[in-house]
Design a protein around this motif. Structure first.
Motif, PDB file in Angstrom:
ATOM      1  N   THR A  11     -12.146  26.825 -33.546  1.00  0.00           N
ATOM      2  CA  THR A  11     -11.308  26.280 -32.470  1.00  0.00           C
ATOM      3  C   THR A  11      -9.948  25.918 -33.064  1.00  0.00           C
ATOM      4  OG1 THR A  11     -11.858  23.922 -32.753  1.00  0.00           O
ATOM      5  CG2 THR A  11     -13.402  25.266 -31.472  1.00  0.00           C
ATOM      6  N   LEU A  64      -8.481  21.793 -25.208  1.00  0.00           N
ATOM      7  CA  LEU A  64      -9.316  20.592 -25.282  1.00  0.00           C
ATOM      8  C   LEU A  64      -9.240  19.757 -24.002  1.00  0.00           C
ATOM      9  CD1 LEU A  64      -8.927  19.282 -28.948  1.00  0.00           C
ATOM     10  CD2 LEU A  64     -11.014  20.067 -27.829  1.00  0.00           C
ATOM     11  N   PRO A  67     -12.350  21.351 -21.840  1.00  0.00           N
ATOM     12  CA  PRO A  67     -13.252  21.719 -22.935  1.00  0.00           C
ATOM     13  C   PRO A  67     -14.349  22.713 -22.578  1.00  0.00           C
ATOM     14  CG  PRO A  67     -13.630  19.443 -22.242  1.00  0.00           C
ATOM     15  CD  PRO A  67     -12.376  19.905 -21.573  1.00  0.00           C
ATOM     16  N   HIS A  82     -14.773  23.293 -35.870  1.00  0.00           N
ATOM     17  CA  HIS A  82     -13.986  22.613 -34.833  1.00  0.00           C
ATOM     18  C   HIS A  82     -12.730  22.035 -35.476  1.00  0.00           C
ATOM     19  CE1 HIS A  82     -12.616  20.482 -31.474  1.00  0.00           C
ATOM     20  NE2 HIS A  82     -13.392  19.403 -31.531  1.00  0.00           N
ATOM     21  N   THR A  85      -7.358  19.797 -32.375  1.00  0.00           N
ATOM     22  CA  THR A  85      -7.241  18.365 -32.092  1.00  0.00           C
ATOM     23  C   THR A  85      -5.973  18.125 -31.276  1.00  0.00           C
ATOM     24  OG1 THR A  85      -7.363  16.165 -33.114  1.00  0.00           O
ATOM     25  CG2 THR A  85      -5.907  17.747 -34.165  1.00  0.00           C
ATOM     26  N   GLY A 106     -13.610  16.349 -25.624  1.00  0.00           N
ATOM     27  CA  GLY A 106     -13.613  17.747 -26.042  1.00  0.00           C
ATOM     28  C   GLY A 106     -14.655  18.017 -27.104  1.00  0.00           C
ATOM     29  N   SER A 107     -14.770  17.114 -28.073  1.00  0.00           N
ATOM     30  CA  SER A 107     -15.728  17.304 -29.162  1.00  0.00           C
ATOM     31  C   SER A 107     -17.164  17.207 -28.663  1.00  0.00           C
ATOM     32  CB  SER A 107     -15.476  16.277 -30.265  1.00  0.00           C
ATOM     33  OG  SER A 107     -14.198  16.485 -30.826  1.00  0.00           O
TER      34      SER A 107
END
Length: 341
Positions: A11, A64, A67, A82, A85, A106-107
């Motif tokens: 990502t 993000l 997501p 990943h 950010t 998003g994570s």
């Protein structure tokens, strides 16, 4: 499966770390899915220009702030890096109030996509050493060492020196997101065998595939350029960590791949090959690059007796190839090549 048959997702594939990592993975023979916020971005051309890209690179559009878009890129992959950010908040967003919320949400969504895929074995999160301050909870003093047990105290009553809203939001974002990612390793409901690794990286210097200086390269060179904003970021880092953890972009990407290629690996691994003061960096520039006329006042900074105590990556067998001298030399050479210096 043979390693070279692995399919991996990156990502933030157009970023400073992401683009360098994509290129390395392609060179090593992996099939790579890379995401960018927009496939109309000029960074797309850089990625598609890599020697192995035509046969082994697939690009996806994902943001993000939306997501769920990452699901397609993750499907069928064996490993996910990943890297993406959010650096600046999208003011038009009604979904999240700041970058901290966006990064966390998003994570979480990316982790769930990995879990649903049924194929992803390990999720490797690119964290920041800003999450690893050895400051004691009350902010009055430092612990003796910086290692994986250190977490930056997120205390609104603390006044971090040289920080502004951007530094604060980014520090909160990276710290809270990393903690969230690591919590999945202890999920009581089980993660279906999915392992999570976080790699808090120091200040990254060295080379770049991009045509411009990344934020971290600009910070490394702030003593030369005299840029007040990037110098403030360098001072903020030193005030938070005691000194400046330095690492070369090549070592960063090799560390990520090392964490993928190991048969079983999870948890937190700090990534930096040297731990120096701003005064030491300035002294090196003054001695070896007198043509830049670095201010003598930079050498007169106060000394903090905090040691770099992280050895977890090396204990696993990882070997850093770049020391302080090589990191700073390569950063200057890179900046000259792209016209930043």
């Amino acid at each position: 499966m043979e390693k070279r048959e692995w399919k991996v997702c990156v990502t933030g594939g157009g970023s400073f770390i992401g683009s360098y990592l994509v290129n390395k993975l392609l060179q090593k023979g992996y099939i790579v899915h890379a995401t960018l916020r927009s496939l109309k971005d000029a960074k797309t051309g850089i990625l598609r220009g890599f020697p192995e890209a035509k046969e082994k690179l697939v690009l996806f559009e994902a943001d993000l702030y939306s997501p769920h878009q990452f699901e397609a890129a993750i499907q069928g992959c064996d490993f996910v890096f990943h890297v993406a950010t959010p650096l600046n908040h999208e003011p038009g967003s009604s979904q999240y109030k700041n970058t901290v919320e966006a990064a966390l949400a998003g994570s979480k969504t990316i982790f769930m996509s990995c879990l649903r895929s049924g194929t992803v074995k390990r999720l490797i999160y690119t964290a920041s050493v800003l999450s690893s301050s050895p400051l004691k909870e009350d902010g009055t003093a430092f612990k003796d060492f910086v290692d994986e047990t250190c977490w930056t105290p997120l205390n609104d009553s603390l006044s971090y020196v040289y920080h502004d809203d951007h530094h604060k939001d980014y520090t909160y974002s990276k710290t809270l997101t990393e903690k969230e990612m690591l919590s999945y390793n202890n999920n009581e409901n089980g993660c279906g065998g999915l392992e999570v690794v976080t790699i808090p990286c120091g200040l990254i210097g060295g080379d770049t595939i991009q045509s411009f200086a990344s934020g971290s390269i600009a910070v490394c060179l702030s003593l030369i350029t005299g840029n007040s904003e990037t110098y403030k970021s360098l001072k903020f880092l030193e005030s938070l960590l005691g000194k400046v953890p330095l690492v070369h972009i090549d070592d960063v990407c090799e560390a990520h791949i090392f964490c993928m290629e190991n048969s079983s690996m999870k948890g937190r691994f700090l990534c930096a090959s040297s731990y120096v003061s701003i005064a030491e960096i300035a002294g090196y520039y003054i001695q070896h690059y007198p043509e830049f006329n670095v201010k003598q006042e930079y050498v007169e900074g106060k000394k903090v007796d905090v040691k770099w105590g992280s050895t977890k990556l090396c204990e696993k067998g990882f070997v850093y190839k770049y020391d302080t001298k090589k990191i700073l030399d390569d950063t200057i050479e890179c900046a000259r090549r792209i016209g930043y210096l």
